[in-house]
Motif scaffolding. Structure first.
Motif, PDB file in Angstrom:
ATOM      1  N   GLY A 239      23.476 -22.140  16.373  1.00 25.15           N
ATOM      2  CA  GLY A 239      23.765 -21.532  15.075  1.00 25.15           C
ATOM      3  C   GLY A 239      24.454 -22.548  14.186  1.00 25.15           C
ATOM      4  N   THR A 240      23.902 -22.813  13.016  1.00 19.23           N
ATOM      5  CA  THR A 240      24.505 -23.805  12.130  1.00 19.23           C
ATOM      6  C   THR A 240      25.709 -23.203  11.422  1.00 19.23           C
ATOM      7  OG1 THR A 240      22.943 -23.192  10.368  1.00 19.23           O
ATOM      8  CG2 THR A 240      22.344 -25.035  11.788  1.00 19.23           C
ATOM      9  N   SER A 241      26.787 -23.973  11.366  1.00 25.46           N
ATOM     10  CA  SER A 241      28.025 -23.468  10.784  1.00 25.46           C
ATOM     11  C   SER A 241      28.792 -24.618  10.154  1.00 25.46           C
ATOM     12  CB  SER A 241      28.888 -22.790  11.850  1.00 25.46           C
ATOM     13  OG  SER A 241      30.114 -22.352  11.308  1.00 25.46           O
ATOM     14  N   ALA A 242      29.352 -24.371   8.975  1.00 32.13           N
ATOM     15  CA  ALA A 242      30.097 -25.422   8.275  1.00 32.13           C
ATOM     16  C   ALA A 242      31.598 -25.191   8.318  1.00 32.13           C
ATOM     17  CB  ALA A 242      29.640 -25.488   6.814  1.00 32.13           C
ATOM     18  N   ARG A 243      32.029 -24.087   8.936  1.00 36.56           N
ATOM     19  CA  ARG A 243      33.458 -23.795   8.928  1.00 36.56           C
ATOM     20  C   ARG A 243      33.873 -23.160  10.246  1.00 36.56           C
ATOM     21  NH1 ARG A 243      30.721 -20.058   5.912  1.00 36.56           N
ATOM     22  NH2 ARG A 243      31.145 -17.847   6.225  1.00 36.56           N
ATOM     23  N   SER A 244      35.161 -23.223  10.547  1.00 40.24           N
ATOM     24  CA  SER A 244      35.679 -22.650  11.778  1.00 40.24           C
ATOM     25  C   SER A 244      35.683 -21.132  11.691  1.00 40.24           C
ATOM     26  CB  SER A 244      37.099 -23.158  12.037  1.00 40.24           C
ATOM     27  OG  SER A 244      37.960 -22.771  10.979  1.00 40.24           O
TER      28      SER A 244
ATOM     29  N   GLU B 172      12.547 -22.920  25.384  1.00 45.65           N
ATOM     30  CA  GLU B 172      12.310 -22.650  23.968  1.00 45.65           C
ATOM     31  C   GLU B 172      13.665 -22.701  23.256  1.00 45.65           C
ATOM     32  OE1 GLU B 172       9.234 -22.376  22.712  1.00 45.65           O
ATOM     33  OE2 GLU B 172       8.541 -22.717  24.774  1.00 45.65           O
ATOM     34  N   VAL B 173      13.715 -23.434  22.151  1.00 48.67           N
ATOM     35  CA  VAL B 173      14.975 -23.687  21.452  1.00 48.67           C
ATOM     36  C   VAL B 173      14.872 -23.205  20.014  1.00 48.67           C
ATOM     37  CG1 VAL B 173      16.563 -25.473  20.653  1.00 48.67           C
ATOM     38  CG2 VAL B 173      15.473 -25.691  22.905  1.00 48.67           C
ATOM     39  N   ALA B 174      15.917 -22.533  19.547  1.00 52.41           N
ATOM     40  CA  ALA B 174      15.978 -22.067  18.155  1.00 52.41           C
ATOM     41  C   ALA B 174      17.173 -22.696  17.458  1.00 52.41           C
ATOM     42  CB  ALA B 174      16.088 -20.545  18.098  1.00 52.41           C
ATOM     43  N   ILE B 175      16.943 -23.112  16.212  1.00 47.44           N
ATOM     44  CA  ILE B 175      18.017 -23.584  15.344  1.00 47.44           C
ATOM     45  C   ILE B 175      18.108 -22.587  14.192  1.00 47.44           C
ATOM     46  CG2 ILE B 175      18.990 -25.547  14.124  1.00 47.44           C
ATOM     47  CD1 ILE B 175      18.144 -26.259  16.956  1.00 47.44           C
ATOM     48  N   VAL B 176      19.246 -21.934  14.046  1.00 45.51           N
ATOM     49  CA  VAL B 176      19.381 -20.826  13.102  1.00 45.51           C
ATOM     50  C   VAL B 176      20.185 -21.250  11.879  1.00 45.51           C
ATOM     51  CG1 VAL B 176      20.088 -18.427  12.806  1.00 45.51           C
ATOM     52  CG2 VAL B 176      19.315 -19.229  15.066  1.00 45.51           C
ATOM     53  N   PHE B 177      19.612 -20.993  10.702  1.00 45.11           N
ATOM     54  CA  PHE B 177      20.258 -21.300   9.425  1.00 45.11           C
ATOM     55  C   PHE B 177      20.527 -19.997   8.676  1.00 45.11           C
ATOM     56  CE2 PHE B 177      17.956 -25.011  10.715  1.00 45.11           C
ATOM     57  CZ  PHE B 177      18.747 -26.086  10.313  1.00 45.11           C
TER      58      PHE B 177
END
Length: 279
Positions: A89-94, A121-126
């Motif tokens: 899961g992409t995240s820019a903050r704590s 199988e790999v997922a990248i979530v935005f």
């Protein structure tokens, strides 16, 4: 050798999907497709997009319109990742609870390692353009991924972020292939950061884990360890724990069996039918 490396890279990247949640601007979907195709990633899953279809998607895809027909539309993030083994899961903050956090480069290396060694199988979530992913959505990921941007101006458009992530994934795949370290004949489990070992069972999918967590929480309620009216952070911490471990099929079935036995005993419905007689 170069043709072989390119073939292996294409095969590896075929196990990766990009997931965009509640995207508002259709142009970002088109730009994401363009970013993906340049790095040979073709799976895009849209979770409840605000506007779809739209001419801006075709316009911004510019040469990657063939990927539009491959887009999968789902209603929930759980559906988007249900058959995946590893989710970032992409995240820019704590967040409230610190999750295992990786910069994009080591995250890409980990993703490709799991693909080449386990065929996972790999997922990248935005997340959304204005506020990213919710805490609940981030809790569905095994790891959080971040891009180490300028702290004084850490502003990335979602399509730009997808371009960076896809580039790192492609580079990780090329590096693995060129080093001839890909070995799909044996399945290995990461035991520590330094060592792998041959593993005898496949790892479970996210769909299975989304059945596991409610069962575990209901069991904890039944033995009055978890208060459903005031769960605090216990369910989230347990999700972090098991997401970090990555259960295999045997471990999964074993724990589900333990949960069922504990529930039956707490309800007084379990009967020990072992008569202890020897044959």
């Amino acid at each position: 050798m170069q043709d072989l490396d390119q073939s292996n890279t294409s095969s590896n990247l075929g196990h990766i999907r990009i997931v965009m949640v509640n995207t508002t601007l259709p142009a970002n979907i088109g730009s994401a497709l363009r970013a993906m195709k340049t790095m040979e990633i073709s799976q895009l899953v849209l979770v409840a997009p605000k506007t779809y279809p739209h001419p801006d998607i075709d316009a911004l895809a510019a040469g990657a319109t063939d990927l539009i027909d491959k887009i999968k539309i789902v209603d929930t993030l759980e559906e988007a990742i249900e058959d995946c083994h590893l989710v970032f899961g992409t995240s820019a903050r704590s967040r409230t609870i610190p999750w295992p956090l990786l910069d994009v480069r080591p995250a890409a290396e980990l993703a490709l390692k799991n693909i080449t060694e386990h065929q996972q199988e790999v997922a990248i979530v935005f997340g959304r353009e204005d506020r990213g992913l919710t805490n609940e959505e981030l809790a569905l990921a095994n790891f959080h991924m971040t891009i180490p941007v300028n702290s004084a101006y850490g502003v990335l458009n979602v399509a730009q972020a997808i371009q960076i992530v896809c580039y790192e994934l492609r580079m990780a795949s090329l590096n693995i292939c060129s080093a001839e370290t890909t070995n799909t004949s044996t399945d290995k489990m990461p035991v520590t950061d330094q060592a792998d070992m041959v593993w005898d069972e496949p790892l479970v999918t996210q769909k299975q884990m989304q059945e596991f967590y409610p069962h575990m929480e209901k069991m904890l309620e039944d033995i009055e360890f978890l208060d459903p009216q005031n769960p605090r952070l216990l369910p989230l911490r347990l999700r972090r724990l098991f997401g970090r471990i990555q259960l295999d099929r045997m471990e999964y079935n074993l724990l589900r069996g333990v949960f069922s036995r504990v529930q039956a005993m707490s309800h007084g419905t379990w009967k020990n039918n072992n008569n202890h007689n020897e044959d």
